[in-house]
Design a protein around this motif. Structure first.
Motif, PDB file in Angstrom:
ATOM      1  N   GLY A  93      -2.919  27.700   2.404  1.00  0.00           N
ATOM      2  CA  GLY A  93      -1.831  26.927   1.824  1.00  0.00           C
ATOM      3  C   GLY A  93      -0.863  26.377   2.844  1.00  0.00           C
ATOM      4  O   GLY A  93       0.166  25.795   2.477  1.00  0.00           O
ATOM      5  N   THR A  94      -1.167  26.541   4.112  1.00  0.00           N
ATOM      6  CA  THR A  94      -0.304  26.025   5.169  1.00  0.00           C
ATOM      7  C   THR A  94      -0.434  24.507   5.251  1.00  0.00           C
ATOM      8  O   THR A  94      -1.544  23.973   5.293  1.00  0.00           O
ATOM      9  N   SER A  95       0.691  23.835   5.280  1.00  0.00           N
ATOM     10  CA  SER A  95       0.673  22.368   5.304  1.00  0.00           C
ATOM     11  C   SER A  95       0.028  21.864   6.586  1.00  0.00           C
ATOM     12  O   SER A  95       0.285  22.367   7.683  1.00  0.00           O
ATOM     13  N   LEU A  96      -0.800  20.849   6.419  1.00  0.00           N
ATOM     14  CA  LEU A  96      -1.460  20.214   7.557  1.00  0.00           C
ATOM     15  C   LEU A  96      -0.965  18.793   7.761  1.00  0.00           C
ATOM     16  O   LEU A  96      -1.631  17.976   8.387  1.00  0.00           O
ATOM     17  N   GLY A  97       0.182  18.505   7.188  1.00  0.00           N
ATOM     18  CA  GLY A  97       0.746  17.179   7.375  1.00  0.00           C
ATOM     19  C   GLY A  97       0.597  16.307   6.145  1.00  0.00           C
ATOM     20  O   GLY A  97       0.070  16.717   5.113  1.00  0.00           O
ATOM     21  N   CYS A  98       1.062  15.091   6.291  1.00  0.00           N
ATOM     22  CA  CYS A  98       1.185  14.210   5.144  1.00  0.00           C
ATOM     23  C   CYS A  98       0.921  12.772   5.574  1.00  0.00           C
ATOM     24  O   CYS A  98       1.397  12.331   6.616  1.00  0.00           O
ATOM     25  N   VAL A  99       0.140  12.048   4.791  1.00  0.00           N
ATOM     26  CA  VAL A  99      -0.050  10.610   4.989  1.00  0.00           C
ATOM     27  C   VAL A  99       0.839   9.914   3.980  1.00  0.00           C
ATOM     28  O   VAL A  99       0.698  10.117   2.768  1.00  0.00           O
ATOM     29  N   ILE A 100       1.758   9.088   4.446  1.00  0.00           N
ATOM     30  CA  ILE A 100       2.768   8.506   3.564  1.00  0.00           C
ATOM     31  C   ILE A 100       2.685   6.980   3.595  1.00  0.00           C
ATOM     32  O   ILE A 100       2.177   6.383   4.546  1.00  0.00           O
ATOM     33  N   THR A 101       3.176   6.373   2.519  1.00  0.00           N
ATOM     34  CA  THR A 101       3.292   4.915   2.526  1.00  0.00           C
ATOM     35  C   THR A 101       4.418   4.509   3.453  1.00  0.00           C
ATOM     36  O   THR A 101       5.534   5.031   3.379  1.00  0.00           O
ATOM     37  N   ASP A 102       4.116   3.562   4.341  1.00  0.00           N
ATOM     38  CA  ASP A 102       5.105   3.038   5.273  1.00  0.00           C
ATOM     39  C   ASP A 102       4.628   1.687   5.777  1.00  0.00           C
ATOM     40  O   ASP A 102       3.675   1.099   5.239  1.00  0.00           O
ATOM     41  N   GLY A 103       5.262   1.192   6.800  1.00  0.00           N
ATOM     42  CA  GLY A 103       4.945  -0.131   7.313  1.00  0.00           C
ATOM     43  C   GLY A 103       3.609  -0.247   8.003  1.00  0.00           C
ATOM     44  O   GLY A 103       3.212  -1.353   8.391  1.00  0.00           O
ATOM     45  N   SER A 104       2.885   0.862   8.137  1.00  0.00           N
ATOM     46  CA  SER A 104       1.556   0.801   8.755  1.00  0.00           C
ATOM     47  C   SER A 104       0.465   0.455   7.747  1.00  0.00           C
ATOM     48  O   SER A 104      -0.677   0.202   8.119  1.00  0.00           O
ATOM     49  N   TRP A 105       0.792   0.488   6.455  1.00  0.00           N
ATOM     50  CA  TRP A 105      -0.182   0.140   5.430  1.00  0.00           C
ATOM     51  C   TRP A 105      -0.426  -1.367   5.438  1.00  0.00           C
ATOM     52  O   TRP A 105       0.443  -2.156   5.820  1.00  0.00           O
ATOM     53  N   ARG A 106      -1.606  -1.747   4.992  1.00  0.00           N
ATOM     54  CA  ARG A 106      -1.954  -3.163   4.872  1.00  0.00           C
ATOM     55  C   ARG A 106      -1.870  -3.581   3.401  1.00  0.00           C
ATOM     56  O   ARG A 106      -2.181  -2.793   2.505  1.00  0.00           O
ATOM     57  N   THR A 107      -1.484  -4.832   3.193  1.00  0.00           N
ATOM     58  CA  THR A 107      -1.359  -5.304   1.814  1.00  0.00           C
ATOM     59  C   THR A 107      -1.731  -6.773   1.716  1.00  0.00           C
ATOM     60  O   THR A 107      -1.540  -7.545   2.670  1.00  0.00           O
ATOM     61  N   LEU A 108      -2.259  -7.138   0.562  1.00  0.00           N
ATOM     62  CA  LEU A 108      -2.680  -8.514   0.322  1.00  0.00           C
ATOM     63  C   LEU A 108      -2.560  -8.799  -1.165  1.00  0.00           C
ATOM     64  O   LEU A 108      -2.939  -7.958  -1.996  1.00  0.00           O
ATOM     65  N   ARG A 109      -2.024  -9.959  -1.495  1.00  0.00           N
ATOM     66  CA  ARG A 109      -2.040 -10.366  -2.891  1.00  0.00           C
ATOM     67  C   ARG A 109      -3.491 -10.521  -3.320  1.00  0.00           C
ATOM     68  O   ARG A 109      -4.298 -11.099  -2.607  1.00  0.00           O
ATOM     69  N   HIS A 110      -3.850  -9.976  -4.459  1.00  0.00           N
ATOM     70  CA  HIS A 110      -5.237 -10.020  -4.928  1.00  0.00           C
ATOM     71  C   HIS A 110      -5.693 -11.481  -4.981  1.00  0.00           C
ATOM     72  O   HIS A 110      -5.199 -12.262  -5.800  1.00  0.00           O
ATOM     73  N   PRO A 111      -6.615 -11.881  -4.125  1.00  0.00           N
ATOM     74  CA  PRO A 111      -6.970 -13.297  -4.053  1.00  0.00           C
ATOM     75  C   PRO A 111      -7.743 -13.821  -5.253  1.00  0.00           C
ATOM     76  O   PRO A 111      -7.801 -15.038  -5.463  1.00  0.00           O
TER      77      PRO A 111
END
Length: 966
Positions: free
Chosen positions: A123-141
């Motif tokens: 149960g020891t935390s191994l970190g977290c992947v979070i939403t931030d400015g490193s995510w990629r995004t695109l309007r659904h074409p």
């Protein structure tokens, strides 16, 4: 509650608009996970407005549940099965942002918030992947943001072009390097999502449902041209901030360019509102020239070659239905903008003229009426050429492409140039199987192929299909609820459509838009060679419940009625109770009181009921009287619906025995009722301007004044509040609310009783005029709420058994629920069964699989002989499932939380019955009885869990045996 959110997590979005209209946006994040570290993973996620989550290409969830923006719900998924240790992993999310308010959503802004939490075996935390400015995004074409609104209650229909996007965008192998980086908006707690609340109910089910047959096959031809315009947003741009009705005065105008003279037809295939005078080249088309069954309107006209100015008066009140128009003829036509110099690639062919006046209708309060005598508005009618519109340059505004969509899918299904029935090949029926053999859809040169697919019963969920076809083939889907022989009841007011433009080859698509229907009209267009379907199916989406409740008896008709009541209730259980799965999917507060009681006897879903009850006080920012549907952008009050909510809070305590719930809800109950009693006038009567509704019937229930049934239910709500106050430990406040209830009851008997009629009149109008209308609705309400005593009560009991012909009769199954409550109270259950057989039996006669919103026999509900009801699946109508279990099977609680149970069957002429009623926490009560009415004997057998307190009573006048088995 524990805050699970990392301080590093950010709300993210993309694009140039904070709240774009009908935008689907794709998000991705790829990251490595070390093989030795990972053992567990949870993903927390929410979005505005809705999302679909994929982990390594697998669909992992969808949400969030409806909530107030200031109490944004989030979901947590155990995604351990999807994670691949020692490899790169991908989280992909599609966010569907509405960009306007509906009946189940308040406009916020586009946003996604997510985090992946990982832990080892200990149960020891191994970190977290979070939403931030490193995510990629695109309007659904591939998503067309110009798709029409589904309805004023809902968001948008769906148009997808599969040629414009890669369906593998959610997979690990997909490269998103060309996608822009997401924009960070802020941390959890930012506006408008100031509080994040974990989801309080389980995820909804996803069960695959296949159709049963192809009902019809037709060769069809489209009309020349049609279009949809969001006229509300055109005339009142700020109206997307709310869902209140708006009114405006003005016109739509376009130029119809005809290459050769001839006969043409102009039509409005769904002319609900805002289709007034039609003006062609400065002359009004006479109203008598229009034909068609309402709400369709068509007129045949003759046009010479050249340009013709077409204007339509669109003045009126608009709630968001949209404007539809079409033109058909044998000669080619083109629609162009009336304004010279307008770039056709940026604007639609239409311009708005006006508005010359606007209003917003809030809470049914009286306000200024639209000014229909505006000088310029009247003068525009005489304009005969586009050039003359320059006189009104400051009133002209091009309709932007974002509010316009030609080639309207709904319009094409309603209005066709030609339709020719074909025999359905047996091989085509493979379309409705899952055996992997593709069905070849017939191909007609110069025409489209239409199939009507019958799912056999009402359904709700997500359309999914697999086909093989040429690139550019168009497949249109249109769901509706009812047809009989050649008659189709089109869903006017609901654009229940999906357009899919195919890429080449074999492909699968699953719609993310939730729809309700029984029949699916599937039309193949632009095919260059036959299309092959491998499947068409529905992923049914309802609240997860076990079907614990049972009822079966010697009357087959009652069994069928119980069955449709059960299925109706289940299809109307989403993340709240909803009124119907097709037209609205809205949580109407008053409806849910009855729905919860019905659900108690079928499924026992206390978490869903409690969620509904706790959502209501969130509307206090709109009105202290609480809104009638929540969370909603329509600030609308039906006082009875709030009173039913108070009553439902008491009933939920009785169902569960949870004192904490009563304590939690008491401050909100006290708050709203204290505001309601401020509307008690000098005569001691509740007098208010609001939507004073109880039934769809011609009873006298004006939006202003003293409405008798409303006063009665306020008495009951005040008494219920007094009981809850005692439970919550507030005895002094209980006395106060009991005092208000007694005063109001006395005032009703002083001012609202008619000695001549020996009945309660329907209302006293705002001008002091006493109503001359008497209704069964009013008498039922007065009886149920204990307004009458002595001879007056006896008179009401007589009316219950023999409703006077001069009284307005009950007009909806919703009102019948209260009528049945009254009959049960006086023990006249045979009358109740006779009424159920008569009214619900009509539905069975028409092969209904779910309960209708209205009764087909009630003349006020019929606009033509084929129209039986609007909604064919309406949860407020499922009363039989409750009353058959509670009073014919005879199972009822005798103490909070069903700590003690009474079994008191009522045979009412039945020979036998058996069934089950779920207990709130665990177990059920199974009952089986047989009756000999002639000998007045009965045998009852009851099975209950060990330790359950139970009392079994024979019906009055019967002898026999009772047996309890633990």
């Amino acid at each position: 509650m524990t805050n699970v959110w990392s301080e590093r997590a950010k709300w993210i979005w993309g694009g140039n608009e904070s709240s774009p209209r009908n935008e689907w946006r794709l998000f991705r994040k790829t990251f490595p996970i070390q093989e030795k570290e990972y053992t567990q993973a949870w993903l927390d996620i929410t979005a505005d407005s809705r999302y679909v989550l994929f982990v390594n290409g697998q669909e992992a969830g969808r949400g969030p549940v409806r909530s107030w923006p200031a109490e944004q719900a989030y979901d947590t998924y155990d995604v351990s099965p999807y994670i691949r240790p020692g490899e790169d992993n991908t989280i992909a999310v599609m966010v569907m942002h509405f960009g306007l308010s509906t009946f189940y959503y308040l406009k916020g802004r586009g946003g996604l918030l997510a985090q992946l939490r990982m832990a080892d075996e200990a149960g020891t935390s191994l970190g977290c992947v979070i939403t931030d400015g490193s995510w990629r995004t695109l309007r659904h074409p591939g998503q067309d943001g110009r798709a029409p609104r589904m309805s004023c209650q809902q968001a948008f229909a769906e148009r997808i072009d599969a040629r414009l996007f890669d369906s593998a965008w959610k997979d690990r192998s997909y490269s998103d390097e060309a996608w822009p980086l997401a924009e960070e908006l802020g941390v959890p707690g930012m506006e408008p999502w100031t509080t994040l609340i974990p989801r309080d109910i389980p995820p909804l089910t996803e069960e695959t449902v296949y159709p049963i047959r192809v009902e019809a096959l037709k060769k069809v031809r489209r009309i020349s041209w049609n279009a949809y315009i969001d006229i509300r947003s055109q005339m009142v741009p700020d109206s997307r901030e709310h869902a209140n009705p708006v009114g405006f005065v003005g016109y739509l105008a376009t130029v119809v360019r005809v290459s050769a003279g001839g006969n043409f037809t102009i039509g409005f295939p769904a002319a609900f509102v805002n289709v007034g005078t039609v003006i062609l080249d400065g002359k009004a088309v006479a109203a008598e020239r229009f034909y068609g069954e309402a709400p369709e309107r068509y007129a045949d006209i003759e046009l010479e070659a050249g340009d013709h100015l077409l204007m339509v008066d669109v003045s009126g009140i608009d709630h968001g239905h949209g404007f539809r128009i079409g033109v058909d003829g044998e000669a080619p036509i083109e629609l162009i903008s009336p304004l010279s110099g307008i770039d056709g690639t940026k604007y639609s062919p239409f311009v708005g003229i006006g508005p010359f006046d606007t209003i917003e209708v809030i809470d049914h309060r009286p306000g200024r009426r639209l000014n229909m005598e505006h000088e310029e508005y009247l003068a525009v009618r005489s304009v005969s050429q586009a050039a003359e519109l320059t006189l009104y340059a400051d009133r002209l505004s091009p309709v932007p492409l974002g509010l316009y969509r030609d080639d309207d899918v709904f319009g094409h299904h309603v209005w066709k140039k030609a339709s020719e029935s074909q025999a359905v090949p047996h091989a085509l029926q493979h379309l409705v199987t899952a055996d992997g053999v593709p069905a070849r859809v017939p191909f007609y040169e110069g025409a489209d192929t239409e199939m009507i697919i019958d799912f056999g019963k009402e359904t709700v969920g997500y359309i999914e299909f697999e086909l093989d076809c040429a690139e550019g083939t168009i497949v249109d889907f249109y769901g509706y609820e009812y047809m009989r022989d050649e008659y189709i009841q089109h869903t006017y007011g609901l654009d229940n459509t999906l357009r899919y433009v195919a890429r080449k080859g074999r492909q699968t698509y699953k719609s993310p838009v939730r729809r309700g229907f029984r029949y699916l009209m599937l039309t193949v267009r632009n095919a260059r060679y036959p299309v092959h379907f491998y499947s068409v199916r529905l992923v049914q989406n309802t609240y997860p419940v076990a079907e614990i409740g049972r009822f079966h008896c010697s009357d087959a008709l009652l069994n069928d009625i119980w069955q449709i009541s059960r299925d109706t209730t289940k299809l109307c259980m989403e993340d709240t109770f909803v009124d119907c799965p097709a037209y609205e999917q809205a949580f109407w507060v008053g409806d849910s009181r009855n729905e919860a009681l019905i659900g108690n006897y079928l499924f026992s879903a206390p978490a869903l009921t409690e969620r509904c009850l706790r959502l209501v006080p969130g509307s206090r920012n709109q009105t202290p009287l609480y809104a009638d549907q929540v969370p909603s952008g329509w600030s609308s009050v039906i006082p009875n619906w709030t009173f039913f909510w108070v009553i439902a809070c008491k009933e939920h305590y009785e169902q569960t025995g949870q004192t904490k719930f009563a304590k939690d809800m008491w401050p909100s109950i006290r708050y709203t009722l204290n505001h309601y009693v401020q509307h008690i006038d000098d005569n001691g009567l509740f007098n208010i301007q609001a939507w004073n509704l109880l039934d769809w019937a011609p009873i006298d229930q004006p939006n202003g004044g003293v409405v008798t049934h409303q006063n009665a239910f306020l008495v009951k709500a005040l008494n219920s509040a007094a009981e809850l106050a005692l439970i919550a430990g507030h005895a002094e406040e209980a006395d106060s609310f009991k005092h208000w209830a007694d005063r109001l009851k006395a005032a009703m008997n002083k001012h609202l009783w008619s000695e001549d009629k020996e009945a309660y009149l329907d209302c006293i109008h705002a001008d002091g005029r006493r109503s001359g209308i008497f209704s069964m609705q009013t008498q039922v309400a007065a009886f149920l709420c204990d307004i009458a005593d002595g001879p007056r009560k006896e008179a009401l009991e007589r009316y219950l058994l023999n409703p006077p012909a001069s009284f307005v009769q009950i007009g909806s199954p919703f009102m019948s629920f209260f009528y049945y409550e009254a009959l049960a109270r006086i023990g006249k259950l045979t009358h109740m069964l006779d009424d159920i057989r008569r009214n619900y039996g009509q539905m069975i006669d028409y092969e209904a699989t779910t309960c209708w919103e209205m009764y087909p026999s009630f003349k006020e509900n019929r606009t033509n002989p084929n129209f039986l009801t609007r909604s064919h699946c309406h949860a407020w109508s499922a009363a039989p499932a409750y009353f058959l279990g509670a009073y014919i099977l005879g199972v009822r609680p005798q103490a909070p939380g069903w700590e003690k149970v009474l079994v008191e069957p009522n045979p009412c002429g039945l020979r036998w019955a058996r069934g089950s009623a779920p207990l709130p926490e665990a177990g059920r009560v199974d009952v089986s009885w047989r009756a000999d009415e002639e000998r007045r004997q009965m045998e009852i057998e009851v099975r209950v869990p060990q330790g359950q307190q139970i009392e079994v009573k024979l019906p009055e006048g019967y002898t026999g045996t009772t047996k309890i088995i633990n």
